[in-house]
Design a protein around this motif. Structure first.
Motif: not given
Ligand code: HEM
Lengths: 398, 262
Positions: A222-223, B133, B135, B259
């Protein structure tokens, strides 16, 4: 092993090119059944290869794509088909998506390597720091906007917007094509009836996209870019996005000519090309190709009845029974595929997956996977045994 | 030599007019950097500070921002085109020719068309970035859903615009697309299950009230379709898209900004 295989393939390719001519070989390889298979294999294989996603790997690949396209454009048929004004976005799409696939996979593999070395992902180095939006972000945005303004102005000066003859409902062009971003769906019309290709599958795609955050319960990745932390998710999405959606757009734009027939990149679009279509339904394979000869050999008349006739009146329950008899194998197969297979998988191969997701999420996720998989399955059935419908009835075909 | 210039610059910066427009003047102190972000309605979409990892071009590719920028370009060029274009069977095509040949600096149609294609590509690219990613994971699940709605709206905007030149390319592309609506299960006249919807032998779904008819406003593509697509393209869909974009941007802020790794 792999090297020997690649060498053999290269040798085969070169000798074929010498013998039949390079263009003919490429025309042959472009056929959907071959190019789809090759692209899918190479693409999926490549996702796992770190060296592919280094700067050198990509520089080579992008130069390769550019040079190949450039050299192919020397051919007048290819240039004619590709350089239609409304195909400009296809170029943009191919280069953009290849480039950004690299940008993302390069960072993903880079982060994977860092995490193997017990380092945090690259993004983590700066994610606790803050930057002033003015000037840093505002300037980046400003420069991006300037660049794109320039791109658009130059593009508009160089390539005029297409304008054909005035609309004439009496004169159907051949081929009639949807806007380029829907050509993947139009390509599906080859394998599915319009209610599937045009309505149900697009709806499921939209619904499936919306469902992604709720069925991907993996908390990792995540991210930050990463491949290792979320292989299944990335593979599924990239196969859907590149191997299916984008590949079929390119196929539909460049390789589908009059009558939606396949034309190789160097072939001239001949409107009189006729491709004999002798596709058969599963019920014909069952009742004529299989049961009939068996009945003949064993002398059982009941097996020799051919495909049972089903009347179009749905209010008559007799027709439903006849349909059940005629399509028993298709019904069994589809029932197995959509209803039984998920249960079996939940108990065996996907046990962990099932336990992590729970019943509801698992049901949605597996349904979406199976729908996604049925598309290539049906394509391959068409290419191998010329199958038309798994289930055919007077009211609905699948 | 430089002094007069410097004085001029200073005078401009500190004049009543400049101050009244920009409120804070040149943002050369941290205090002013905050104030300029808060005091300007456009910049106010942004926070005053963001995660350093999130500003990097190689993280977001600016693809979402550029999708929005292309939307703005399309709004601007679209309005300019509306000055010249009449959505009727008699005028639509000839107006297209006129826009190319008579209007000075006639690349507005080109700008509009290429920006539209670019926006479709850019939005797909942005979706790809958000996916890669991760996100869309909590707490940004719902913003992804809104994003998918924006993706569909982008396709629809492009699709409805495709008809407006009223040339062969336009009507036949829309014919291919809208023929699919005929096959909608239950709601399309040619779709599976539509015969089931009937009362006392009178079919409820037929070619003059089915899903395709709703889309085209008639049984065949004609003047009323052009009008319908024009209204959808220039008014309804952009308005809906603007609402969803507003929610999308609001949610980016509320979900904690761009994010980044935990
Ligand atoms: C008209 C279309 C769209 C516009 C104008 C738009 C605009 C933006 C902008 C400006 C951002 C800020 C970060 C960035 O630039 O990447 C963003 C983030 C985001 N967008 Fe979009 N977007 C659109 C479509 C979509 C689509 C199709 C999806 C997904 C299906 C999506 C999902 C998201 C998510 C989840 C974020 C948060 C990403 C993060 O925090 O890293 N958006 N969008």
């Amino acid at each position: 092993m792999l090297k020997a295989f690649l060498a053999a393939a290269a040798a085969l390719f070169i000798s074929a090119a010498v013998h039949y001519g390079l263009k003919n070989v490429l025309d042959y390889l472009g056929q959907p059944q071959i190019s789809f298979t090759l692209f899918a294999i190479v693409f999926i294989w490549a996702l796992f290869q770190r060296p592919v996603w280094t700067r050198t790997g990509t520089l080579l690949a992008m130069t390769g794509i550019t040079l190949t396209l450039g050299i192919m454009l020397l051919d007048k048929n290819f240039a004619h088909n590709l350089l239609k004004p409304d195909n400009a976005p296809i170029f943009l799409m191919i280069f953009f998506f290849s480039f950004f696939l690299w940008i993302s996979m390069w960072q993903a593999h880079n982060n994977d390597r860092r995490m193997e070395e017990m380092l945090p992902p690259e993004e983590k180095e700066t994610s606790n720091q803050k930057t002033w939006v003015w000037p840093d972000l505002v300037y980046i945005e400003f420069i991006c906007m300037i660049i794109w303004t320039v791109v658009l102005v130059v593009w508009s000066l160089v390539i005029p917007a297409p304008l054909e003859e005035p609309a004439n409902p009496g004169n159907t062009p051949n081929p009639s094509k949807a806007p380029w971003y829907f050509l993947g769906l139009q390509e599906l019309l080859v394998y599915f009836d319009p209610w599937m290709a045009g309505v149900v599958l697009p709806s499921i795609i939209i619904f499936g996209l919306m469902a992604i955050p709720y069925i991907d319960v993996n908390p990792k990745g995540n991210g930050y870019y990463s491949f290792k932390d979320r292989r299944l998710a990335i593979l599924t999405f990239c196969i859907g996005f590149f191997v299916m959606w984008d590949y079929m757009i390119v196929l539909g734009t460049i390789l589908r000519g009059p009558g939606w027939n396949y034309f190789g990149p160097f072939e001239e679009w001949n409107p009189h090309k006729v491709v004999a279509a002798n596709n058969v339904n599963l019920s014909e394979l069952v009742w004529i190709k299989t049961l009939y000869p068996i009945g003949n050999a064993l002398n059982i008349d009941w097996l020799k009845q051919g495909v049972p006739d089903v009347g179009p009146n749905y209010a008559d329950p007799g027709n439903w029974l006849k349909l059940l008899k005629k399509e028993f194998l298709g019904i069994l197969l589809l029932g197995f595929y959509f209803l039984v297979l998920p249960v079996i998988l939940a108990k065996t191969k996907l046990k962990n997956f099932y336990e992590r997701l729970g019943m509801g999420r698992y049901a949605v996720a597996i349904f979406l996977f199976l729908v996604m998989a049925i598309v290539p399955i049906k394509m391959y059935l068409r290419w191998t045994i010329a199958l038309k419908y798994i289930f055919a009835s007077p009211w609905i075909n699948f | 030599m430089l002094n007069p210039l410097r004085n001029l610059k200073k005078n401009i910066e500190e004049s009543q007019i400049t101050k009244s427009i920009f409120r804070v003047g040149i943002p050369n102190t941290d205090r002013k950097r905050v104030l300029i972000m808060l005091g300007n309605v456009f910049l106010h979409l942004h926070p005053t500070k963001v995660k350093t990892s999130g500003v990097k071009l190689r993280y977001t590719w600016c693809a979402g921002g550029l999708s929005f920028f292309l939307f703005l370009v399309l709004t601007l060029t679209g309005v300019l085109l509306m000055f010249y274009y009449r959505p009727t069977v008699d005028f639509a095509y000839t107006d297209m020719v006129d826009i190319r040949e008579e209007v000075p600096f006639g690349i507005m149609r080109e700008m509009h068309r290429w920006a539209a294609h670019a926006m479709v590509i850019m939005v797909m690219l942005h979706m790809f970035r958000v996916f890669m990613t991760g996100s869309y994971k909590p707490p940004r699940e719902f913003n992804w859903v809104i994003g998918v709605v924006l993706l569909v709206l982008t396709f629809l905007l492009s699709f409805t615009g495709y008809l407006l030149p009223w040339d062969q390319l336009a009507i036949w592309a829309i014919t291919v697309g809208s023929n699919m609506a005929k096959a909608t299960p239950f709601l399309g006249a040619g779709g599976p299950g539509s015969e089931l919807l009937q009362i006392g032998g009178i079919p409820l779904i037929h070619s003059s009230d089915d899903a395709r008819f709703l889309l085209l406003g008639s049984k065949e593509i004609g003047g009323i379709t052009l009008n319908r697509f024009y209204v959808l393209h220039c008014i309804l869909l952009p308005l809906v898209a603007i609402v969803f974009m507003a929610v999308h941007f609001w949610r980016i802020r509320k979900d904690g900004g761009i994010s980044g790794p935990m």
